[in-house]
Scaffold this active site. Sequence first.
Site, short mmCIF file in Angstrom:
data_model
loop_
_atom_site.label_atom_id
_atom_site.label_comp_id
_atom_site.label_asym_id
_atom_site.label_seq_id
_atom_site.Cartn_x
_atom_site.Cartn_y
_atom_site.Cartn_z
CE1 TYR A 194 43.49 32.12 42.41
CE2 TYR A 194 41.35 32.95 41.71
CZ TYR A 194 42.53 33.11 42.43
OH TYR A 194 42.74 34.26 43.14
CD1 TRP A 201 39.96 33.68 46.55
CD2 TRP A 201 39.66 34.07 48.74
NE1 TRP A 201 40.86 34.64 46.94
CE2 TRP A 201 40.69 34.91 48.27
CE3 TRP A 201 39.28 34.16 50.07
CZ2 TRP A 201 41.36 35.81 49.11
CZ3 TRP A 201 39.93 35.05 50.90
CH2 TRP A 201 40.97 35.85 50.42
N1 LIG Z 1 35.97 41.57 36.75
C1 LIG Z 1 36.67 41.11 37.79
N2 LIG Z 1 36.81 39.79 37.97
C2 LIG Z 1 37.50 39.33 39.02
C3 LIG Z 1 38.09 40.23 39.96
C4 LIG Z 1 37.94 41.63 39.75
O1 LIG Z 1 38.44 42.46 40.51
N3 LIG Z 1 37.21 42.02 38.65
N4 LIG Z 1 38.79 39.72 41.03
C5 LIG Z 1 39.43 38.44 40.86
C6 LIG Z 1 39.93 37.95 42.13
S1 LIG Z 1 41.02 38.97 42.96
C7 LIG Z 1 39.64 36.72 42.62
S2 LIG Z 1 40.51 36.16 44.00
C8 LIG Z 1 38.65 35.84 41.95
C9 LIG Z 1 37.76 35.08 42.93
O2 LIG Z 1 37.15 34.02 42.30
P1 LIG Z 1 36.71 32.70 43.12
O3 LIG Z 1 37.69 32.42 44.19
O4 LIG Z 1 36.42 31.64 42.14
O5 LIG Z 1 35.36 33.23 43.80
P2 LIG Z 1 34.50 32.62 44.98
O6 LIG Z 1 33.16 33.21 44.81
O7 LIG Z 1 35.16 32.82 46.29
O8 LIG Z 1 34.42 31.08 44.62
C10 LIG Z 1 34.61 30.06 45.56
C11 LIG Z 1 33.63 28.92 45.27
O9 LIG Z 1 33.93 27.86 46.15
C12 LIG Z 1 32.73 27.32 46.67
N5 LIG Z 1 33.07 26.66 47.96
C13 LIG Z 1 33.15 27.22 49.18
N6 LIG Z 1 33.49 26.30 50.10
C14 LIG Z 1 33.63 25.13 49.44
C15 LIG Z 1 33.97 23.81 49.87
O10 LIG Z 1 34.25 23.54 51.03
N7 LIG Z 1 34.02 22.85 48.90
C16 LIG Z 1 33.74 23.11 47.59
N8 LIG Z 1 33.82 22.11 46.72
N9 LIG Z 1 33.40 24.36 47.17
C17 LIG Z 1 33.35 25.35 48.09
C18 LIG Z 1 31.81 28.50 46.80
O11 LIG Z 1 30.47 28.07 46.85
C19 LIG Z 1 32.18 29.32 45.56
O12 LIG Z 1 31.36 28.98 44.46
O13 LIG Z 1 37.81 36.64 41.09
C20 LIG Z 1 38.56 37.39 40.15
N10 LIG Z 1 37.65 37.98 39.21
N1 LIG Z 2 34.35 42.38 51.27
C1 LIG Z 2 35.25 41.81 50.45
N2 LIG Z 2 36.57 41.84 50.76
C2 LIG Z 2 37.49 41.28 49.93
C3 LIG Z 2 37.11 40.60 48.74
C4 LIG Z 2 35.71 40.59 48.42
O1 LIG Z 2 35.29 40.05 47.38
N3 LIG Z 2 34.83 41.19 49.30
N4 LIG Z 2 38.07 40.01 47.94
C5 LIG Z 2 39.39 39.75 48.51
C6 LIG Z 2 40.38 39.49 47.47
S1 LIG Z 2 40.57 37.91 46.87
C7 LIG Z 2 41.20 40.44 47.00
S2 LIG Z 2 42.31 40.07 45.76
C8 LIG Z 2 41.18 41.78 47.56
C9 LIG Z 2 41.03 42.82 46.46
O2 LIG Z 2 41.55 44.03 46.86
P1 LIG Z 2 41.72 45.18 45.78
O3 LIG Z 2 42.20 44.63 44.50
O4 LIG Z 2 42.51 46.27 46.39
O5 LIG Z 2 40.19 45.59 45.62
P2 LIG Z 2 39.38 46.24 44.41
O6 LIG Z 2 38.02 46.48 44.93
O7 LIG Z 2 39.52 45.45 43.15
O8 LIG Z 2 40.10 47.61 44.14
C10 LIG Z 2 40.26 48.58 45.18
C11 LIG Z 2 39.84 49.94 44.69
O9 LIG Z 2 40.56 50.25 43.51
C12 LIG Z 2 39.73 50.96 42.63
N5 LIG Z 2 40.29 50.85 41.27
C13 LIG Z 2 40.06 49.91 40.34
N6 LIG Z 2 40.80 50.15 39.23
C14 LIG Z 2 41.50 51.28 39.49
C15 LIG Z 2 42.47 52.03 38.75
O10 LIG Z 2 42.81 51.72 37.61
N7 LIG Z 2 43.02 53.12 39.37
C16 LIG Z 2 42.68 53.49 40.63
N8 LIG Z 2 43.30 54.54 41.17
N9 LIG Z 2 41.75 52.82 41.33
C17 LIG Z 2 41.19 51.72 40.78
C18 LIG Z 2 38.36 50.35 42.84
O11 LIG Z 2 37.35 51.27 42.46
C19 LIG Z 2 38.36 50.04 44.34
O12 LIG Z 2 37.77 51.07 45.08
O13 LIG Z 2 40.10 41.99 48.46
C20 LIG Z 2 39.85 40.92 49.35
N10 LIG Z 2 38.81 41.36 50.26
MO LIG Z 3 41.75 37.92 44.95
#
Ligand SMILES: Nc1nc2c(c(=O)[nH]1)N[C@H]1C(S)=C(S)[C@@H](COP(=O)(O)OP(=O)(O)OC[C@H]3O[C@@H](n4cnc5c(=O)[nH]c(N)nc54)[C@H](O)[C@@H]3O)O[C@H]1N2
Ligand SMILES: Nc1nc2c(c(=O)[nH]1)N[C@H]1C(S)=C(S)[C@@H](COP(=O)(O)OP(=O)(O)OC[C@H]3O[C@@H](n4cnc5c(=O)[nH]c(N)nc54)[C@H](O)[C@@H]3O)O[C@H]1N2
Ligand SMILES: [Mo]
Length: 786
Positions: A126, A128
């Site tokens: 998994y 991005w």
């Molecule tokens: N506590 C907490 N944890 C969370 C979340 C949260 O809200 N709270 N959010 C979750 C969510 S929504 C998501 S989507 C995940 C994200 O988790 P990830 O998608 O695992 O996060 P990224 O940092 O985007 O990791 C992408 C990796 O791919 C590598 N990469 C980039 N380009 C390439 C390429 O071309 N080839 C290869 N081989 N590698 C490459 C980058 O260097 C990076 O290390 O995290 C989750 N974890």
């Molecule tokens: N710049 C930037 N943009 C991103 C990403 C990134 O890492 N950086 N990640 C991308 C990805 S993969 C995803 S999935 C999306 C994530 O998009 P979201 O999941 O919507 O983003 P979060 O920041 O986890 O949460 C949004 C807001 O919800 C609040 N929040 C958290 N828990 C609660 C709760 O229990 N109740 C309420 N009311 N509020 C709460 C947080 O404080 C935050 O301000 O964003 C995408 N866009």
């Molecule tokens: Mo995500």
Amino acid sequence: MDLTQQLEKGRFVSLEKPANTITTAAHWGALNVTVENGRVVKSEGSLLKQHQNELQDVVADQLYSPVRVKYPMVRKGYLEGNKDTTLRGRDEWVRISWDKAFDLVANEMQRVRQQYGSEAIFGGSYGWYSCGSLHASRTLLQRYLNVTGGFINTKGDYSTGAVQVIMPHVVGNIEVYAQQTSWHTIVESTELLVIWSSNPLNTLRIAWTSADPEGIDYLAKLKASGKRIICIDPVRSETCQFLEAEWLPIHTGTDVALMLGIAHTLINENKHDKAFLANYTVGFEQFADYVLGKTDNQPKTAEWASQICGIPAETIQTLANAFVENRTMLMSGWGLQRLQHGEQSHWMLVTLAAMLGQIGLQGGGFGLNYRYSTDGLSMHSGIRLGAINAGKPNPNMPFFPVARIADALLKPNQPFDYNGQTLHYPDIKLVYWAGGNPFAHHPDTNYLVKAWQQPETVIVNECYWTPTARMADIVLPATTSYERNDVTVSGDYVVKNIIPMKQVVEPQFEAKNDYDIFAELAKRASKEAEFTENKSEMEWLEEFYQIAFEAAKKANTPLPTFKEFWTENKVLAFKAEQEQGNSFVRYQDYRKDPVQHKLATPSGKIEIFSQIVANMGYDDCKGHPMWLEHREYAGKTTSAEPLALVTPHIKYRLHSQLSYSSLRQYYEVNGREPVLIHTQDAAERGITSGDIVRIFNKRGQILAGAVVTDGIIQGTVALYEGGWYDPQDLGSTSPLCKNGNPNVLTHNEGSSKLGQGNAPNTTTVQVEKFIGDAPKVTVFDEPSYI
Ligand SMILES: Nc1nc2c(c(=O)[nH]1)N[C@H]1C(S)=C(S)[C@@H](COP(=O)(O)OP(=O)(O)OC[C@H]3O[C@@H](n4cnc5c(=O)[nH]c(N)nc54)[C@H](O)[C@@H]3O)O[C@H]1N2
Ligand SMILES: Nc1nc2c(c(=O)[nH]1)N[C@H]1C(S)=C(S)[C@@H](COP(=O)(O)OP(=O)(O)OC[C@H]3O[C@@H](n4cnc5c(=O)[nH]c(N)nc54)[C@H](O)[C@@H]3O)O[C@H]1N2
Ligand SMILES: [Mo]
């Protein structure tokens, strides 16, 4: 000439750009990059931008970071045949040749397949990675694994793990990735906008393909409109600040209680829309009995809700009235479902919107997807680019929900619940990851460390020495997207721009494209032709472009030929005809004709009560949405862990990507991840802004830098997801993460038996000022090697 002037309605136009720049793209937008003497000296966004997106400025940092993986590397103990897998993450590294690396990987893949079968190979991987139709590392890994026999895959994602499993039972589709009521309609017709757990000013900076600034421009329009906007969030988010919106601080994970308090007020004051509920939903009666306390002797009054969520009862009652008296849009993000019982949040939100009766009306109802750059923008053109696929999956492979990876590794063959089924974890012997960073993204890092010691072999393709690469046996250096040719679009539901991703510089050091790595591995398994289909990089790109070209021809919006497009190296921008759906309203069809456009639920209607879910018999997800108390949250703290933790997404990076870059200057505190702490909580602990603090609970401990603020609800601290794990004394009982990865503190357990989503936002912690010499952050230094 600016972009708007260049655009001609209904046509694709090549955008002008500064001389001597190369156009490429990243998740954070189309980029114009300046190269001098073979080195990148500057990068900036190619599209019009009212709002600066600093992520676009750091291409050079990405290419020349000292923490890049330069050569193929293998862990010393692994190379020597030492079977002690606890050495992962603390062994020495040995540089090897590519030829040796290919031999090692190819032989090991073959050994594991022969000895244990394809069920022993995990390729869920998994993450991005980077954008681009061809160089999609995870898809390429899976394509290689499929042509060589199959692998264990996962279902779902970390973004919407809980809500995407419950929504099909409620509205008949996963909803969270569907086209939503357009921003345009919201600006035009919404009277009261509730931004519920959402921070679009941050999250719209990136997209799964490539971000477009238009979504953020709509935020400026919303602000200018002067309409009432309320942000319900434990944090006063950047969006809330930018819009100068009303902030309703709420305890993390208690939104269901708040919504129930609103629902109770509506029923009590007889203000719910009975006609809408009768015509478009089922199960309101059972739900209403629960709200009124007929089933559990606890009426869900505003006072009751207030005790749980921290919002005064009068405010809750006033909200209920404001919601029914105005055209109200409940616009929600996803943070509020990354928790235990995360399924309840959006089920309840949809229920509340149904009670308001505005679903399917201009600017009313609910929206579960305004996270990415163009969600909620108008749908037009129908044009798509082709993309590489993962090939034919082996149909006999078991799967598990993505966030159960640590359990899968630790509990082979054991049963678990998921969405009404009993499934079994596979017995994984080899893990191959390309394009993700589980040692940043997965909850409960210390548990993951243990789980990670189970497989016999771990292979990672990475551009950087991420914590995940450091935990591997074999690390293969991958190119960044600036070292290869590709093509992408901007627009998640619409193609607004087609972007040539032209190679900017030669691959650094010995980095290779994932495509070439897997093509060579396929070759060593005598499957090269199956993997490459005998096509070169440029032949693939031409094929992907041709799909858009043909569609555009049909739609009477012709594109230049591939050759012209590629030689020009300019963004192709498309301007929609206004009539083509700029005013899209989600569920408008269903509202107009609930028979013809019935939903894909058993009743064809919105299911406030779901017999299917009820029949699953789960104690943590029942037949209708309800307040279920979490194991840890602001209402259930202890003297050892008196504070709740929330983990939002950060403005200045994408998850863990760019953590090593100069963008750190915008957020790091004393060299570490920032932690937001309320003024009162900080004062009680003698903490001031800039202090290094230790944050800990029963699962682990980290250091972070304090940001003392009134912009967070008292009793909660916020750490951003994506901080790189940087353990001191890995192997000890509770290694200290020097950099501040919040997942060292969070829970591994799933949201519920139904969704099994990741649930990091249900966590309690303690914070103390760190006294003494804090250990240096070392995770951004290149590890030494032999
Ligand atoms: N506590 C907490 N944890 C969370 C979340 C949260 O809200 N709270 N959010 C979750 C969510 S929504 C998501 S989507 C995940 C994200 O988790 P990830 O998608 O695992 O996060 P990224 O940092 O985007 O990791 C992408 C990796 O791919 C590598 N990469 C980039 N380009 C390439 C390429 O071309 N080839 C290869 N081989 N590698 C490459 C980058 O260097 C990076 O290390 O995290 C989750 N974890
Ligand atoms: N710049 C930037 N943009 C991103 C990403 C990134 O890492 N950086 N990640 C991308 C990805 S993969 C995803 S999935 C999306 C994530 O998009 P979201 O999941 O919507 O983003 P979060 O920041 O986890 O949460 C949004 C807001 O919800 C609040 N929040 C958290 N828990 C609660 C709760 O229990 N109740 C309420 N009311 N509020 C709460 C947080 O404080 C935050 O301000 O964003 C995408 N866009
Ligand atoms: Mo995500």
